[in-house]
Design a protein around this motif. Sequence first.
Motif, short mmCIF file in Angstrom:
data_model
loop_
_atom_site.label_atom_id
_atom_site.label_comp_id
_atom_site.label_asym_id
_atom_site.label_seq_id
_atom_site.Cartn_x
_atom_site.Cartn_y
_atom_site.Cartn_z
N ASN A 44 -73.00 38.02 -35.53
CA ASN A 44 -73.94 37.62 -34.49
C ASN A 44 -73.73 36.17 -34.07
O ASN A 44 -74.66 35.37 -33.99
CB ASN A 44 -75.38 37.87 -34.95
CG ASN A 44 -75.62 39.33 -35.27
OD1 ASN A 44 -75.08 40.22 -34.62
ND2 ASN A 44 -76.39 39.58 -36.31
N GLU A 45 -72.47 35.83 -33.83
CA GLU A 45 -72.04 34.53 -33.33
C GLU A 45 -72.22 33.39 -34.33
O GLU A 45 -72.19 32.23 -33.97
CB GLU A 45 -72.72 34.19 -32.00
CG GLU A 45 -72.41 35.22 -30.91
CD GLU A 45 -73.00 34.87 -29.57
OE1 GLU A 45 -73.62 33.80 -29.43
OE2 GLU A 45 -72.85 35.68 -28.66
N GLN A 46 -72.37 33.72 -35.62
CA GLN A 46 -72.47 32.71 -36.67
C GLN A 46 -71.37 32.96 -37.69
O GLN A 46 -71.27 34.04 -38.26
CB GLN A 46 -73.83 32.80 -37.39
CG GLN A 46 -75.02 32.53 -36.50
CD GLN A 46 -75.11 31.07 -36.10
OE1 GLN A 46 -74.89 30.17 -36.88
NE2 GLN A 46 -75.41 30.85 -34.83
N ILE A 47 -70.52 31.95 -37.92
CA ILE A 47 -69.47 32.09 -38.92
C ILE A 47 -70.10 32.11 -40.30
O ILE A 47 -70.97 31.30 -40.61
CB ILE A 47 -68.44 30.95 -38.80
CG1 ILE A 47 -67.69 31.10 -37.47
CG2 ILE A 47 -67.47 30.96 -39.98
CD1 ILE A 47 -66.71 30.01 -37.18
N VAL A 48 -69.66 33.07 -41.12
CA VAL A 48 -70.17 33.20 -42.48
C VAL A 48 -69.11 32.64 -43.43
O VAL A 48 -67.98 33.14 -43.45
CB VAL A 48 -70.46 34.68 -42.83
CG1 VAL A 48 -70.95 34.80 -44.26
CG2 VAL A 48 -71.47 35.27 -41.85
N PRO A 49 -69.45 31.60 -44.20
CA PRO A 49 -68.48 31.06 -45.16
C PRO A 49 -68.06 32.15 -46.15
O PRO A 49 -68.87 32.99 -46.55
CB PRO A 49 -69.26 29.95 -45.89
CG PRO A 49 -70.39 29.62 -44.98
CD PRO A 49 -70.73 30.89 -44.24
N LYS A 50 -66.79 32.12 -46.54
CA LYS A 50 -66.27 33.13 -47.47
C LYS A 50 -67.13 33.22 -48.73
O LYS A 50 -67.36 34.31 -49.25
CB LYS A 50 -64.82 32.80 -47.82
CG LYS A 50 -64.11 33.89 -48.52
CD LYS A 50 -62.63 33.60 -48.61
CE LYS A 50 -61.90 34.83 -49.11
NZ LYS A 50 -60.46 34.71 -49.04
N SER A 51 -67.63 32.09 -49.20
CA SER A 51 -68.45 32.06 -50.41
C SER A 51 -69.79 32.79 -50.23
O SER A 51 -70.45 33.11 -51.21
CB SER A 51 -68.72 30.62 -50.84
OG SER A 51 -69.47 29.94 -49.84
N GLN A 52 -70.18 33.06 -48.98
CA GLN A 52 -71.47 33.71 -48.71
C GLN A 52 -71.34 35.18 -48.30
O GLN A 52 -72.35 35.85 -48.07
CB GLN A 52 -72.21 32.95 -47.59
CG GLN A 52 -72.62 31.56 -47.98
CD GLN A 52 -73.59 31.56 -49.14
OE1 GLN A 52 -74.59 32.26 -49.12
NE2 GLN A 52 -73.29 30.79 -50.18
N LEU A 53 -70.12 35.70 -48.21
CA LEU A 53 -69.93 37.08 -47.74
C LEU A 53 -70.67 38.10 -48.61
O LEU A 53 -71.30 39.02 -48.10
CB LEU A 53 -68.45 37.43 -47.67
CG LEU A 53 -67.65 36.71 -46.59
CD1 LEU A 53 -66.18 37.09 -46.69
CD2 LEU A 53 -68.20 36.99 -45.20
N ALA A 54 -70.61 37.93 -49.94
CA ALA A 54 -71.25 38.89 -50.85
C ALA A 54 -72.78 38.83 -50.77
O ALA A 54 -73.46 39.79 -51.11
CB ALA A 54 -70.79 38.66 -52.28
#
Length: 73
Positions: A44-54
């Motif tokens: 939704n147009e917000q980059i999710v840091p790899k550390s927050q994917l889970a």
Amino acid sequence: MSTPNESIQLTLNGEPYAMTAGLTAADLVEQLGLGGRRIAVEINEQIVPKSQLAATPLAAGDQIEVVHAIGGG
């Protein structure tokens, strides 16, 4: 609230995509066979840091872009 095994509809890289309700962005990355690769995920147009994917649940109607990092020179 979603029931187990219920399917939700998302948009993945501009295309309709169905997946099981209750999964996370990390689950999606694994389903796509991209675990361990250099990618960026935007929800939704917000980059999710790899550390927050889970820790990032996906919901019906989410607009998701997955971009592969390409090396070159």
